[in-house]
Design a protein around this motif. Sequence first.
Motif, PDB file in Angstrom:
ATOM      1  N   HIS A   8       0.835  -1.204   0.000  1.00 12.84           N
ATOM      2  CA  HIS A   8       0.000   0.000   0.000  1.00 12.84           C
ATOM      3  C   HIS A   8       0.864   1.247   0.000  1.00 12.84           C
ATOM      4  CE1 HIS A   8      -1.813   3.290   2.375  1.00 12.84           C
ATOM      5  NE2 HIS A   8      -2.869   3.064   1.613  1.00 12.84           N
ATOM      6  N   ASP A   9       1.828   1.286   0.916  1.00 13.96           N
ATOM      7  CA  ASP A   9       2.708   2.454   1.022  1.00 13.96           C
ATOM      8  C   ASP A   9       3.513   2.663  -0.261  1.00 13.96           C
ATOM      9  OD1 ASP A   9       1.769   2.843   3.575  1.00 13.96           O
ATOM     10  OD2 ASP A   9       3.506   1.909   4.558  1.00 13.96           O
ATOM     11  N   GLN A  10       3.962   1.570  -0.846  1.00 13.35           N
ATOM     12  CA  GLN A  10       4.744   1.659  -2.081  1.00 13.35           C
ATOM     13  C   GLN A  10       3.911   2.279  -3.208  1.00 13.35           C
ATOM     14  OE1 GLN A  10       6.056  -2.162  -3.466  1.00 13.35           O
ATOM     15  NE2 GLN A  10       7.167  -1.323  -5.208  1.00 13.35           N
ATOM     16  N   TYR A  11       2.685   1.810  -3.386  1.00 14.62           N
ATOM     17  CA  TYR A  11       1.833   2.340  -4.454  1.00 14.62           C
ATOM     18  C   TYR A  11       1.408   3.780  -4.188  1.00 14.62           C
ATOM     19  CZ  TYR A  11       1.510  -2.070  -6.943  1.00 14.62           C
ATOM     20  OH  TYR A  11       1.809  -3.184  -7.672  1.00 14.62           O
ATOM     21  N   VAL A  12       1.121   4.104  -2.960  1.00 10.19           N
ATOM     22  CA  VAL A  12       0.738   5.481  -2.623  1.00 10.19           C
ATOM     23  C   VAL A  12       1.914   6.421  -2.876  1.00 10.19           C
ATOM     24  CG1 VAL A  12       0.101   7.020  -0.717  1.00 10.19           C
ATOM     25  CG2 VAL A  12      -1.112   4.863  -1.036  1.00 10.19           C
ATOM     26  N   ASP A  13       3.126   5.983  -2.554  1.00 12.77           N
ATOM     27  CA  ASP A  13       4.314   6.807  -2.826  1.00 12.77           C
ATOM     28  C   ASP A  13       4.496   7.031  -4.326  1.00 12.77           C
ATOM     29  OD1 ASP A  13       4.855   7.052  -0.134  1.00 12.77           O
ATOM     30  OD2 ASP A  13       6.365   5.437  -0.104  1.00 12.77           O
ATOM     31  N   VAL A  14       4.278   5.994  -5.127  1.00 13.00           N
ATOM     32  CA  VAL A  14       4.403   6.122  -6.586  1.00 13.00           C
ATOM     33  C   VAL A  14       3.373   7.121  -7.114  1.00 13.00           C
ATOM     34  CG1 VAL A  14       4.053   4.893  -8.763  1.00 13.00           C
ATOM     35  CG2 VAL A  14       5.436   3.862  -6.960  1.00 13.00           C
ATOM     36  N   ILE A  15       2.146   7.028  -6.623  1.00 16.72           N
ATOM     37  CA  ILE A  15       1.093   7.947  -7.072  1.00 16.72           C
ATOM     38  C   ILE A  15       1.412   9.372  -6.635  1.00 16.72           C
ATOM     39  CG2 ILE A  15      -1.352   8.539  -6.844  1.00 16.72           C
ATOM     40  CD1 ILE A  15      -1.897   5.497  -6.551  1.00 16.72           C
ATOM     41  N   ASP A  16       1.868   9.530  -5.391  1.00 13.71           N
ATOM     42  CA  ASP A  16       2.241  10.861  -4.902  1.00 13.71           C
ATOM     43  C   ASP A  16       3.345  11.478  -5.761  1.00 13.71           C
ATOM     44  OD1 ASP A  16       0.651  11.801  -2.862  1.00 13.71           O
ATOM     45  OD2 ASP A  16       1.781  10.809  -1.271  1.00 13.71           O
ATOM     46  N   LYS A  17       4.343  10.677  -6.101  1.00 20.33           N
ATOM     47  CA  LYS A  17       5.455  11.170  -6.908  1.00 20.33           C
ATOM     48  C   LYS A  17       4.966  11.574  -8.300  1.00 20.33           C
ATOM     49  CE  LYS A  17       9.447   9.504  -6.219  1.00 20.33           C
ATOM     50  NZ  LYS A  17      10.637   8.667  -6.080  1.00 20.33           N
ATOM     51  N   PHE A  28      -4.434  20.769  -3.500  1.00 19.30           N
ATOM     52  CA  PHE A  28      -5.345  19.940  -2.711  1.00 19.30           C
ATOM     53  C   PHE A  28      -4.662  19.484  -1.422  1.00 19.30           C
ATOM     54  CE2 PHE A  28      -6.534  15.594  -1.536  1.00 19.30           C
ATOM     55  CZ  PHE A  28      -7.888  15.752  -1.267  1.00 19.30           C
ATOM     56  N   GLN A  29      -3.422  19.020  -1.533  1.00 20.36           N
ATOM     57  CA  GLN A  29      -2.702  18.524  -0.360  1.00 20.36           C
ATOM     58  C   GLN A  29      -2.418  19.645   0.629  1.00 20.36           C
ATOM     59  OE1 GLN A  29       0.487  15.771  -1.072  1.00 20.36           O
ATOM     60  NE2 GLN A  29       1.590  16.417   0.754  1.00 20.36           N
ATOM     61  N   GLU A  30      -2.047  20.820   0.120  1.00 20.90           N
ATOM     62  CA  GLU A  30      -1.747  21.952   1.006  1.00 20.90           C
ATOM     63  C   GLU A  30      -2.986  22.422   1.759  1.00 20.90           C
ATOM     64  OE1 GLU A  30      -0.047  24.854  -1.601  1.00 20.90           O
ATOM     65  OE2 GLU A  30       1.767  23.670  -1.941  1.00 20.90           O
ATOM     66  N   LYS A  31      -4.120  22.463   1.076  1.00 22.21           N
ATOM     67  CA  LYS A  31      -5.333  23.002   1.703  1.00 22.21           C
ATOM     68  C   LYS A  31      -6.032  22.004   2.615  1.00 22.21           C
ATOM     69  CE  LYS A  31      -6.182  26.575  -1.601  1.00 22.21           C
ATOM     70  NZ  LYS A  31      -7.129  27.565  -1.986  1.00 22.21           N
ATOM     71  N   THR A  32      -5.929  20.716   2.303  1.00 22.75           N
ATOM     72  CA  THR A  32      -6.661  19.727   3.095  1.00 22.75           C
ATOM     73  C   THR A  32      -5.776  18.950   4.060  1.00 22.75           C
ATOM     74  OG1 THR A  32      -6.386  17.966   1.456  1.00 22.75           O
ATOM     75  CG2 THR A  32      -8.347  19.381   1.256  1.00 22.75           C
ATOM     76  N   GLY A  33      -4.492  18.878   3.776  1.00 21.07           N
ATOM     77  CA  GLY A  33      -3.607  18.068   4.603  1.00 21.07           C
ATOM     78  C   GLY A  33      -3.689  16.583   4.266  1.00 21.07           C
ATOM     79  N   VAL A  34      -4.438  16.239   3.244  1.00 23.33           N
ATOM     80  CA  VAL A  34      -4.581  14.852   2.804  1.00 23.33           C
ATOM     81  C   VAL A  34      -3.593  14.621   1.659  1.00 23.33           C
ATOM     82  CG1 VAL A  34      -6.188  13.180   1.779  1.00 23.33           C
ATOM     83  CG2 VAL A  34      -7.010  14.831   3.468  1.00 23.33           C
ATOM     84  N   ARG A  35      -2.951  13.474   1.662  1.00 23.94           N
ATOM     85  CA  ARG A  35      -1.971  13.183   0.609  1.00 23.94           C
ATOM     86  C   ARG A  35      -2.617  13.245  -0.774  1.00 23.94           C
ATOM     87  NH1 ARG A  35       1.736   8.076   2.141  1.00 23.94           N
ATOM     88  NH2 ARG A  35       2.757   8.753   0.231  1.00 23.94           N
ATOM     89  N   LYS A  36      -1.820  13.700  -1.730  1.00 23.19           N
ATOM     90  CA  LYS A  36      -2.294  13.833  -3.116  1.00 23.19           C
ATOM     91  C   LYS A  36      -2.835  12.505  -3.638  1.00 23.19           C
ATOM     92  CE  LYS A  36       1.772  15.166  -4.499  1.00 23.19           C
ATOM     93  NZ  LYS A  36       2.769  15.528  -3.532  1.00 23.19           N
ATOM     94  N   ALA A  37      -2.169  11.433  -3.313  1.00 22.25           N
ATOM     95  CA  ALA A  37      -2.573  10.115  -3.813  1.00 22.25           C
ATOM     96  C   ALA A  37      -3.978   9.764  -3.338  1.00 22.25           C
ATOM     97  CB  ALA A  37      -1.586   9.049  -3.356  1.00 22.25           C
ATOM     98  N   TYR A  38      -4.285  10.051  -2.084  1.00 17.34           N
ATOM     99  CA  TYR A  38      -5.616   9.721  -1.571  1.00 17.34           C
ATOM    100  C   TYR A  38      -6.697  10.557  -2.257  1.00 17.34           C
ATOM    101  CZ  TYR A  38      -3.201   7.136   2.101  1.00 17.34           C
ATOM    102  OH  TYR A  38      -2.418   6.253   2.791  1.00 17.34           O
ATOM    103  N   GLY A  39      -6.378  11.802  -2.545  1.00 21.90           N
ATOM    104  CA  GLY A  39      -7.332  12.636  -3.275  1.00 21.90           C
ATOM    105  C   GLY A  39      -7.597  12.087  -4.673  1.00 21.90           C
ATOM    106  N   ALA A  40      -6.513  11.697  -5.363  1.00 26.48           N
ATOM    107  CA  ALA A  40      -6.658  11.144  -6.717  1.00 26.48           C
ATOM    108  C   ALA A  40      -7.405   9.822  -6.697  1.00 26.48           C
ATOM    109  CB  ALA A  40      -5.282  10.966  -7.354  1.00 26.48           C
TER     110      ALA A  40
END
Length: 168
Positions: A8-17, A28-40
Amino acid sequence: MEQVQKLHDQYVDVIDKALDNVPAARCFQEKTGVRKAYGAIGVGAVSVLLILFNIGAPLLVNLFGFGFAAYQSMNAIESPGKEDDAQWLTYWVIFGFFNVAEYFTGFILYWIPFFYVLKLAFLGWLMLPNTRGAEKLYHGSLKPFIQAKLNKVAAASPAPAAANPKQE
């Protein structure tokens, strides 16, 4: 369970990158504090559910087919190589051909269960660089079909008239 967490962490890191270059994702990440990957992932999951239940499916599928391809086409234009240009030009030919065909067959396609889910998967297959579906479909089917029709038209048209000799 630990292996699942690592995966899970590996895939979320790839998506974030991958989303580091997308300004909307960073905002989105700056305003919500939620990782970009989770938003996508959330936007993707909601979109797939809407398409699955046919709520705005034509618009969502065509936005995917147009929006992502337009973004990638702009990147291809700006890149120094020409390989990606050919891929996206081929995609646009196939995309346009199928949208026109869909317009005329829409009343039949409406009755196919999960048509828009299938269309979404088809568009994804066309776009993916590792499948190169648009190029396969173009070279394997569309190009021979169009060339056969053009050859028939050329054979049926009269030969160009020869230059008329001077009449006296």
